[in-house]
Design a protein around this motif. Structure first.
Motif, PDB file in Angstrom:
ATOM      1  N   LEU A  40     -21.779 -24.421   3.938  1.00  0.00           N
ATOM      2  CA  LEU A  40     -20.807 -23.410   4.358  1.00  0.00           C
ATOM      3  C   LEU A  40     -20.339 -23.766   5.756  1.00  0.00           C
ATOM      4  CD1 LEU A  40     -20.879 -19.584   3.910  1.00  0.00           C
ATOM      5  CD2 LEU A  40     -20.628 -20.512   6.215  1.00  0.00           C
ATOM      6  N   VAL A  41     -19.022 -23.753   5.974  1.00  0.00           N
ATOM      7  CA  VAL A  41     -18.443 -24.157   7.258  1.00  0.00           C
ATOM      8  C   VAL A  41     -17.507 -23.062   7.746  1.00  0.00           C
ATOM      9  CG1 VAL A  41     -17.029 -25.861   8.461  1.00  0.00           C
ATOM     10  CG2 VAL A  41     -18.613 -26.602   6.673  1.00  0.00           C
ATOM     11  N   VAL A  42     -17.673 -22.659   9.009  1.00  0.00           N
ATOM     12  CA  VAL A  42     -16.854 -21.609   9.612  1.00  0.00           C
ATOM     13  C   VAL A  42     -15.979 -22.222  10.708  1.00  0.00           C
ATOM     14  CG1 VAL A  42     -16.854 -19.392  10.822  1.00  0.00           C
ATOM     15  CG2 VAL A  42     -18.625 -19.890   9.124  1.00  0.00           C
ATOM     16  N   PHE A  43     -14.677 -21.926  10.646  1.00  0.00           N
ATOM     17  CA  PHE A  43     -13.712 -22.355  11.656  1.00  0.00           C
ATOM     18  C   PHE A  43     -13.320 -21.175  12.544  1.00  0.00           C
ATOM     19  CE2 PHE A  43     -13.305 -25.788   8.667  1.00  0.00           C
ATOM     20  CZ  PHE A  43     -12.841 -26.886   9.395  1.00  0.00           C
ATOM     21  N   PRO A  44     -12.762 -21.442  13.736  1.00  0.00           N
ATOM     22  CA  PRO A  44     -12.388 -20.372  14.661  1.00  0.00           C
ATOM     23  C   PRO A  44     -11.179 -19.558  14.202  1.00  0.00           C
ATOM     24  CG  PRO A  44     -12.740 -22.449  15.830  1.00  0.00           C
ATOM     25  CD  PRO A  44     -12.680 -22.771  14.371  1.00  0.00           C
ATOM     26  N   SER A  93     -10.375 -30.545  -0.041  1.00  0.00           N
ATOM     27  CA  SER A  93     -11.483 -31.054   0.766  1.00  0.00           C
ATOM     28  C   SER A  93     -12.768 -30.281   0.479  1.00  0.00           C
ATOM     29  CB  SER A  93     -11.120 -30.951   2.254  1.00  0.00           C
ATOM     30  OG  SER A  93     -12.147 -31.474   3.063  1.00  0.00           O
ATOM     31  N   ALA A  94     -12.652 -28.956   0.347  1.00  0.00           N
ATOM     32  CA  ALA A  94     -13.828 -28.142   0.008  1.00  0.00           C
ATOM     33  C   ALA A  94     -14.421 -28.586  -1.324  1.00  0.00           C
ATOM     34  CB  ALA A  94     -13.439 -26.669  -0.035  1.00  0.00           C
ATOM     35  N   ARG A  95     -13.532 -28.865  -2.293  1.00  0.00           N
ATOM     36  CA  ARG A  95     -13.988 -29.287  -3.616  1.00  0.00           C
ATOM     37  C   ARG A  95     -14.650 -30.667  -3.546  1.00  0.00           C
ATOM     38  NH1 ARG A  95      -9.383 -29.205  -5.766  1.00  0.00           N
ATOM     39  NH2 ARG A  95      -9.444 -26.957  -6.120  1.00  0.00           N
ATOM     40  N   GLU A  96     -14.032 -31.575  -2.817  1.00  0.00           N
ATOM     41  CA  GLU A  96     -14.556 -32.937  -2.723  1.00  0.00           C
ATOM     42  C   GLU A  96     -15.942 -32.975  -2.109  1.00  0.00           C
ATOM     43  OE1 GLU A  96     -13.488 -37.197  -0.493  1.00  0.00           O
ATOM     44  OE2 GLU A  96     -12.070 -35.518  -0.408  1.00  0.00           O
ATOM     45  N   HIS A  97     -16.155 -32.124  -1.095  1.00  0.00           N
ATOM     46  CA  HIS A  97     -17.419 -32.183  -0.362  1.00  0.00           C
ATOM     47  C   HIS A  97     -18.395 -31.073  -0.757  1.00  0.00           C
ATOM     48  CE1 HIS A  97     -15.815 -35.353   2.147  1.00  0.00           C
ATOM     49  NE2 HIS A  97     -14.743 -34.622   2.390  1.00  0.00           N
ATOM     50  N   VAL A  99     -18.237 -27.756  -0.282  1.00  0.00           N
ATOM     51  CA  VAL A  99     -18.475 -26.892   0.877  1.00  0.00           C
ATOM     52  C   VAL A  99     -17.654 -25.608   0.747  1.00  0.00           C
ATOM     53  CG1 VAL A  99     -18.202 -26.700   3.377  1.00  0.00           C
ATOM     54  CG2 VAL A  99     -18.996 -28.839   2.381  1.00  0.00           C
ATOM     55  N   PHE A 100     -18.277 -24.477   1.033  1.00  0.00           N
ATOM     56  CA  PHE A 100     -17.587 -23.186   1.106  1.00  0.00           C
ATOM     57  C   PHE A 100     -17.005 -23.047   2.512  1.00  0.00           C
ATOM     58  CE2 PHE A 100     -16.986 -18.671   1.546  1.00  0.00           C
ATOM     59  CZ  PHE A 100     -16.735 -18.198   0.261  1.00  0.00           C
ATOM     60  N   ILE A 101     -15.719 -22.699   2.611  1.00  0.00           N
ATOM     61  CA  ILE A 101     -15.011 -22.687   3.889  1.00  0.00           C
ATOM     62  C   ILE A 101     -14.617 -21.257   4.269  1.00  0.00           C
ATOM     63  CG2 ILE A 101     -13.024 -23.563   5.189  1.00  0.00           C
ATOM     64  CD1 ILE A 101     -14.910 -25.760   4.261  1.00  0.00           C
ATOM     65  N   VAL A 102     -14.831 -20.912   5.530  1.00  0.00           N
ATOM     66  CA  VAL A 102     -14.315 -19.674   6.120  1.00  0.00           C
ATOM     67  C   VAL A 102     -13.418 -20.117   7.275  1.00  0.00           C
ATOM     68  CG1 VAL A 102     -14.884 -17.480   7.220  1.00  0.00           C
ATOM     69  CG2 VAL A 102     -16.432 -18.449   5.496  1.00  0.00           C
ATOM     70  N   MET A 103     -12.117 -19.858   7.162  1.00  0.00           N
ATOM     71  CA  MET A 103     -11.179 -20.436   8.135  1.00  0.00           C
ATOM     72  C   MET A 103     -10.197 -19.401   8.655  1.00  0.00           C
ATOM     73  SD  MET A 103      -8.564 -23.683   7.749  1.00  0.00           S
ATOM     74  CE  MET A 103      -9.889 -24.889   7.937  1.00  0.00           C
ATOM     75  N   VAL A 118      -9.354 -16.897   5.541  1.00  0.00           N
ATOM     76  CA  VAL A 118      -9.441 -17.182   4.111  1.00  0.00           C
ATOM     77  C   VAL A 118     -10.839 -17.694   3.780  1.00  0.00           C
ATOM     78  CG1 VAL A 118      -6.999 -17.584   3.668  1.00  0.00           C
ATOM     79  CG2 VAL A 118      -8.411 -19.474   4.475  1.00  0.00           C
ATOM     80  N   PHE A 119     -11.282 -17.335   2.584  1.00  0.00           N
ATOM     81  CA  PHE A 119     -12.557 -17.783   2.039  1.00  0.00           C
ATOM     82  C   PHE A 119     -12.238 -18.764   0.909  1.00  0.00           C
ATOM     83  CE2 PHE A 119     -13.022 -13.470   3.600  1.00  0.00           C
ATOM     84  CZ  PHE A 119     -14.192 -13.509   4.344  1.00  0.00           C
ATOM     85  N   ILE A 120     -12.746 -19.984   1.010  1.00  0.00           N
ATOM     86  CA  ILE A 120     -12.414 -21.030   0.044  1.00  0.00           C
ATOM     87  C   ILE A 120     -13.697 -21.520  -0.617  1.00  0.00           C
ATOM     88  CG2 ILE A 120     -11.363 -23.296  -0.273  1.00  0.00           C
ATOM     89  CD1 ILE A 120      -9.630 -22.726   2.183  1.00  0.00           C
ATOM     90  N   ASP A 121     -13.777 -21.279  -1.909  1.00  0.00           N
ATOM     91  CA  ASP A 121     -14.918 -21.718  -2.705  1.00  0.00           C
ATOM     92  C   ASP A 121     -14.672 -23.148  -3.193  1.00  0.00           C
ATOM     93  OD1 ASP A 121     -17.371 -20.574  -4.511  1.00  0.00           O
ATOM     94  OD2 ASP A 121     -16.126 -21.941  -5.684  1.00  0.00           O
TER      95      ASP A 121
END
Length: 308
Positions: A40-44, A93-97, A99-103, A118-121
């Motif tokens: 899980l990765v969080v961006f600012p 990119s989330a799919r390739e790696h 990773v769940f993204i919060v951006m 946005v929340f990206i599964d």
């Protein structure tokens, strides 16, 4: 929440006013975080779409200057749409790696901009969106207001994930709305780089008995072009936002950070057992609540200017 979740918090800058280049940069950062085994990765806040620190948009009280309207046009053009190509590339990119993204993004909807998350599964793509309910200060000139229809936390295979943006974290009823949904990973994308932000994040971790991941940009005047009408300084080395990103546990303990004045990625492993142990003596919406005396009502209806 799964037994252990590996997370990362990104502390870096946008490519101001260039959503395409920022999306490419975000994909590189996602890959780097994934190489550190992040799930899980969080961006600012406002990472994709730009946080215009120090820009006045030519709006002294009582009038609007033409150059400020041009600044807004440029800002508007650099924002993104939810179904646009920039977010499609982040989804890929989330799919390739895996990773769940919060951006944090600047969302363009019609003729209005919103400060959103946005929340990206990694499998399902965008599974949720949060619009900032209460833009702060002069942000209200350039961003619209969110409503209760985007207050939902998101179920993922990793954990229950929620996001509260910057000074929304000072709104007690909004925090309680997140706790009431059983949020386990509480994300706080922000532009607040003050020393006092840490104490707020520690309080929220303790209050919500949840993990708190706060992400802030490291942003310099040099990240913008020479034609940026910044009132905070002209030196390229001048730091407009110094970071302070941090990861905290559900008893307020610091797990990683805070880090200032550099670009970095914070990593941590979050444990389900620690969440359970923290609830022994405090649950803000359970055994420590008093709904017979105090309660919060949430209107989740979408608000529109015109109904047909």
């Amino acid at each position: 929440m799964q037994d252990n979740v590996k997370v990362a918090v990104i502390q870096d800058s946008s490519v101001p006013f260039d959503a395409e280049k920022t999306a490419l940069k975000a994909c590189r950062l996602i890959e780097e975080a994934a190489q550190g085994e992040a799930e899980l990765v969080v961006f600012p806040e406002a990472f994709l779409g730009t946080y215009p620190k120090g820009l006045t948009f030519g709006a002294p009280v009582g009038t609007r200057l033409p150059e400020g309207r041009e600044d807004f046009r440029r800002y508007f053009e650099g924002a993104v749409e939810i179904d646009g190509p920039e977010l499609r590339s982040i989804e890929e990119s989330a799919r390739e790696h895996g990773v769940f993204i919060v951006m944090g993004i600047i969302e363009r909807d019609g003729s209005t901009l919103y400060c959103s998350v946005v929340f990206i599964d990694p499998q399902a793509g965008i599974v949720g969106k949060r619009r900032k309910l209460m833009p702060t200060g002069s942000e209200r000139l350039i961003w619209g207001f969110g409503d209760g229809s985007t207050l939902d936390a998101v179920d993922s295979s990793l954990a229950k994930v929620g996001a509260v943006i910057c000074w929304e974290n000072y709104m007690p009823a909004l925090r309680q709305t997140m706790y009431g949904q059983g949020v386990e990973i509480y994300c706080a994308p922000t532009a607040d780089d003050r020393d006092t932000w840490l104490s707020s994040m520690q309080h929220i971790a303790l209050e919500g008995r949840c993990y708190v991941l706060s992400a802030c940009q490291y942003l310099t005047r040099g990240d913008f072009g020479d034609d940026y009408n910044c009132v905070l300084g002209d030196s390229p080395e001048h730091v407009l936002m110094r970071g302070g990103s941090v990861i905290l546990g559900p008893l307020g303990e610091i797990i990683a950070g805070p880090v200032f004045n550099e670009r970095t990625i914070l990593h941590a492993t979050l444990a389900r057992d620690t969440l359970i142990r923290s609830k022994l003596d405090f649950d803000p919406v359970g055994h420590y609540a008093r709904p017979d005396v105090l309660s919060v009502m949430v209107d989740r209806e979408e608000k529109k200017a015109v109904y047909y």
